[in-house]
Design a protein around this motif. Structure first.
Motif, PDB file in Angstrom:
ATOM      1  N   GLU A 192      80.174 -39.719  60.211  1.00  0.00           N
ATOM      2  CA  GLU A 192      81.423 -39.279  59.591  1.00  0.00           C
ATOM      3  C   GLU A 192      81.834 -40.246  58.492  1.00  0.00           C
ATOM      4  OE1 GLU A 192      83.128 -37.781  63.931  1.00  0.00           O
ATOM      5  OE2 GLU A 192      83.889 -39.566  62.934  1.00  0.00           O
ATOM      6  N   GLY A 195      85.197 -40.679  55.211  1.00  0.00           N
ATOM      7  CA  GLY A 195      86.317 -40.104  54.472  1.00  0.00           C
ATOM      8  C   GLY A 195      87.692 -40.415  55.007  1.00  0.00           C
ATOM      9  N   ARG A 237      89.590 -36.030  52.347  1.00  0.00           N
ATOM     10  CA  ARG A 237      88.479 -35.144  52.677  1.00  0.00           C
ATOM     11  C   ARG A 237      87.532 -35.878  53.603  1.00  0.00           C
ATOM     12  NH1 ARG A 237      83.394 -33.064  49.120  1.00  0.00           N
ATOM     13  NH2 ARG A 237      83.279 -30.898  49.846  1.00  0.00           N
ATOM     14  N   SER A 270      83.991 -35.934  55.861  1.00  0.00           N
ATOM     15  CA  SER A 270      82.637 -35.378  55.869  1.00  0.00           C
ATOM     16  C   SER A 270      81.936 -35.791  57.148  1.00  0.00           C
ATOM     17  CB  SER A 270      81.838 -35.886  54.672  1.00  0.00           C
ATOM     18  OG  SER A 270      82.436 -35.532  53.462  1.00  0.00           O
ATOM     19  N   CYS A 271      81.047 -34.935  57.594  1.00  0.00           N
ATOM     20  CA  CYS A 271      80.247 -35.236  58.784  1.00  0.00           C
ATOM     21  C   CYS A 271      78.868 -34.612  58.593  1.00  0.00           C
ATOM     22  CB  CYS A 271      80.920 -34.677  60.030  1.00  0.00           C
ATOM     23  SG  CYS A 271      79.927 -34.751  61.535  1.00  0.00           S
ATOM     24  N   THR A 272      77.837 -35.451  58.658  1.00  0.00           N
ATOM     25  CA  THR A 272      76.467 -34.981  58.481  1.00  0.00           C
ATOM     26  C   THR A 272      75.679 -35.158  59.766  1.00  0.00           C
ATOM     27  OG1 THR A 272      76.490 -35.478  56.120  1.00  0.00           O
ATOM     28  CG2 THR A 272      74.342 -35.280  57.169  1.00  0.00           C
ATOM     29  N   THR A 280      81.370 -25.825  55.192  1.00  0.00           N
ATOM     30  CA  THR A 280      80.074 -26.407  55.513  1.00  0.00           C
ATOM     31  C   THR A 280      79.121 -26.308  54.337  1.00  0.00           C
ATOM     32  OG1 THR A 280      79.267 -24.300  56.392  1.00  0.00           O
ATOM     33  CG2 THR A 280      80.258 -25.843  57.958  1.00  0.00           C
ATOM     34  N   THR A 311      76.063 -30.418  56.931  1.00  0.00           N
ATOM     35  CA  THR A 311      77.287 -31.173  56.720  1.00  0.00           C
ATOM     36  C   THR A 311      78.511 -30.267  56.847  1.00  0.00           C
ATOM     37  OG1 THR A 311      76.184 -32.763  55.283  1.00  0.00           O
ATOM     38  CG2 THR A 311      78.568 -32.590  55.065  1.00  0.00           C
ATOM     39  N   TYR A 346      82.822 -30.314  56.267  1.00  0.00           N
ATOM     40  CA  TYR A 346      83.902 -31.000  55.579  1.00  0.00           C
ATOM     41  C   TYR A 346      85.247 -30.542  56.144  1.00  0.00           C
ATOM     42  CZ  TYR A 346      80.125 -31.502  52.162  1.00  0.00           C
ATOM     43  OH  TYR A 346      78.929 -31.776  51.556  1.00  0.00           O
ATOM     44  N   GLN A 370      88.932 -30.606  54.395  1.00  0.00           N
ATOM     45  CA  GLN A 370      89.849 -30.925  53.322  1.00  0.00           C
ATOM     46  C   GLN A 370      91.258 -30.882  53.879  1.00  0.00           C
ATOM     47  OE1 GLN A 370      89.238 -31.808  50.013  1.00  0.00           O
ATOM     48  NE2 GLN A 370      91.442 -32.204  49.991  1.00  0.00           N
ATOM     49  N   CYS A 388      84.120 -35.480  64.671  1.00  0.00           N
ATOM     50  CA  CYS A 388      83.282 -34.343  64.340  1.00  0.00           C
ATOM     51  C   CYS A 388      82.515 -33.912  65.596  1.00  0.00           C
ATOM     52  CB  CYS A 388      82.307 -34.750  63.234  1.00  0.00           C
ATOM     53  SG  CYS A 388      81.108 -33.517  62.776  1.00  0.00           S
TER      54      CYS A 388
END
Length: 121
Positions: free
Chosen positions: A6, A8, A19, A21-23, A71, A77, A79, A81, A95
């Protein structure tokens, strides 16, 4: 094992935006759902937003109209927002990914390490 990274989180004033993010990485065949949860001190972990295959979304009432989940499936990933942030949005955001593995009949329900979001008044 599926791993989630994760990014942001941070400190922002009320009314501001962030924002997240998680990948996801690892032996993923397909992703079923991706979601964001949050946990404030003294509170239980709660669902903030989720997105399923077919782009069906679900939001907590408290964030509807302010937060948007999306996504990039090609990048595994998700997101979040977050706009019009309020002090009550302050929490650790986690996440969560539910995915089918490459090995037959394997399922993963994985969590990220959490990222702090702090909204000052």
């Amino acid at each position: 094992q599926v791993q989630l990274v994760e990014s942001g989180g941070g400190l922002v004033q009320a009314g501001g935006s962030l924002r997240l993010s998680c990948t996801a990485s690892g032996p993923i065949f397909s992703i079923n759902t991706m979601a964001w949860y949050r946990q404030a001190p003294g509170n239980e972990r709660e669902l903030v937003a989720a997105i399923s295959r077919g782009d069906t979304t679900d939001y907590a009432n408290s964030v509807k109209g302010r937060f948007t989940i999306s996504t990039d499936i090609a990048k595994n990933t998700v997101y979040l927002q977050m706009n019009s942030l309020k002090p009550e949005d302050t929490a650790v955001y986690y996440c969560n990914v539910v995915a089918s593995g490459r090995v037959r009949m394997t399922m993963y329900d994985s969590w990220g390490q959490g990222t702090q979001v702090t909204v000052s008044s």
